[in-house]
Design an enzyme around this catalytic site. Structure first.
Site, short mmCIF file in Angstrom:
data_model
loop_
_atom_site.label_atom_id
_atom_site.label_comp_id
_atom_site.label_asym_id
_atom_site.label_seq_id
_atom_site.Cartn_x
_atom_site.Cartn_y
_atom_site.Cartn_z
N THR A 22 0.82 -1.21 0.00
CA THR A 22 0.00 0.00 0.00
C THR A 22 0.86 1.26 0.00
O THR A 22 0.51 2.26 -0.62
CB THR A 22 -0.91 0.01 1.24
OG1 THR A 22 -1.65 -1.21 1.28
CG2 THR A 22 -1.89 1.18 1.19
N LYS A 41 13.64 -0.57 -1.39
CA LYS A 41 12.29 -0.21 -0.96
C LYS A 41 12.09 1.27 -1.27
O LYS A 41 12.84 2.12 -0.79
CB LYS A 41 12.12 -0.48 0.54
CG LYS A 41 10.70 -0.36 1.06
CD LYS A 41 10.65 -0.81 2.51
CE LYS A 41 9.24 -0.79 3.07
NZ LYS A 41 9.21 -1.27 4.48
N ASP A 135 6.36 -8.36 15.85
CA ASP A 135 5.51 -8.92 14.79
C ASP A 135 6.21 -10.11 14.14
O ASP A 135 6.25 -10.23 12.92
CB ASP A 135 5.16 -7.85 13.75
CG ASP A 135 3.99 -8.29 12.86
OD1 ASP A 135 3.17 -9.12 13.30
OD2 ASP A 135 3.91 -7.80 11.72
#
Length: 342
Positions: A22, A41, A135
């Site tokens: 996104t 990135k 995470d």
């Protein structure tokens, strides 16, 4: 025929897009000095500003510069143009461990133990630097060409602060979150990461999650009580270790030193627990963000757009009867790991 123009950022020749989310694209590139492949990135500065992500991105980049270890994806450097930020990362060609589990349904005990040993070494190094990932899950564990595990995605990670012992932000992926994180009373980031490692080990050996429900309130009750079961064929040594890891009481939960001493873990274990000890320079990080700081401050005082990391957890848990089954592929229960609370 017109010659194709190759885009270059610094010393890197930018190639095709290999991933897209996104808020960022990931492209493969070549270091023109070494010939080495890298992953780049790419983030648009306007997107970072719009979603109030400046502090989050700066924290993620800084943390990745702090943690240098053979089992952690390496951040080489950070560059910027007038409109974009380029994060230059180690290119890891073997894909996600998640995909390996889905393909094989479950891993052999030997393979699962090998990956788990590497995971613990990486997590131990992070904790020694005061970094808590928050995470950990198979989607964030990559494999290189030599089958070496690489921890990635430090977007929800936290860096300990002097005098602050507990963390309070509720974040992560529901099926991997430790019970104390859900209680919102503060938690030890190290103990919470260890719980996630235990869930990962269970998934590696079975191909499915220990805690799996389509509605979050029921899932959280099972997690809080550590209510799960083992298949009859589950290796007894691994069961003994997981029982100590998936202890709902963080104060009595096994620590990394205890995990390393466990007989099941010790089999064929070759420690590479020590990462690189070097001075960390964050000058390039500061330089990249310097030109958008003034704009960021100005944006913060204008319209109130909810930050990317704000209140998703509270929005979900307020709806006590929320059924999320439509989001999940029931045929492959391990796909539950795709849903993340930020």
């Amino acid at each position: 025929m017109m010659k194709r123009v190759t885009k270059k950022v610094g010393k890197y020749e930018i190639g095709r897009t290999i991933g897209e989310g996104t808020f960022a694209k990931v492209k493969i590139a070549k270091d023109t000095e070494t010939g080495e492949a890298v992953a780049v990135k790419v983030l648009a500065k306007t997107t970072i500003l719009k979603h109030k992500m400046v502090d989050q991105i700066k924290r993620e980049i800084s943390i990745m510069k702090i943690v240098r270890h053979p089992n952690i994806v390496r951040l080489h450097e950070v560059l910027s143009s007038h409109t974009k930020i380029y994060i230059i990362l180690e290119f890891v060609s073997g894909g996600e461990l998640f995909d390996r589990i889905v393909h094989k349904q479950k891993l052999s005990e030997k393979d699962a133990r090998g990956y788990f040993q590497q995971l613990i070494d990486a997590v131990s190094h992070c904790h020694s630097k005061g970094v808590y990932h928050r995470d950990l899950k198979p989607e964030n564990l990559l494999l290189d060409a030599e089958e070496r595990l690489k921890v990635s995605d430090f977007g929800l990670s936290a860096l300990s602060q002097e005098g602050v012992e507990l963390l309070y932000t509720t974040c992560g992926t529901p099926n991997y979150i430790a019970p104390e994180v859900l209680r919102k009373r503060g938690y030890d980031g190290a103990a919470a990461d260890i719980w996630s490692c235990g869930v990962i080990l269970y998934v590696l050996l079975t191909g499915y999650l220990p805690f799996e429900e389509s509605d979050l309130p029921t899932l959280y009750k099972k997690v809080s009580a550590a209510e799960f079961s083992y298949p009859l064929w589950f290796p007894s040594g691994a069961k003994s270790l997981i029982d100590k890891i998936l202890d709902p009481n963080p104060k009595t939960r096994i620590r990394i030193d205890g995990i390393r001493k466990h007989p099941w873990f010790q089999m064929n274990y070759i420690s590479i627990s020590q990462g690189e000890e070097c001075d960390v320079c964050l000058d390039d990080v500061r330089a990249v963000f310097e030109d958008i700081e003034d704009q960021y401050v100005m944006e913060k005082s204008e319209e109130k757009i909810a930050p990317l990391t704000m209140n998703a957890f509270e929005m979900i848990t307020l709806s006590q009867g929320l059924n999320l089954s439509a989001l999940f592929d029931r045929r492959q229960v391990v796909y539950l790991t795709h849903y993340r609370i930020m």
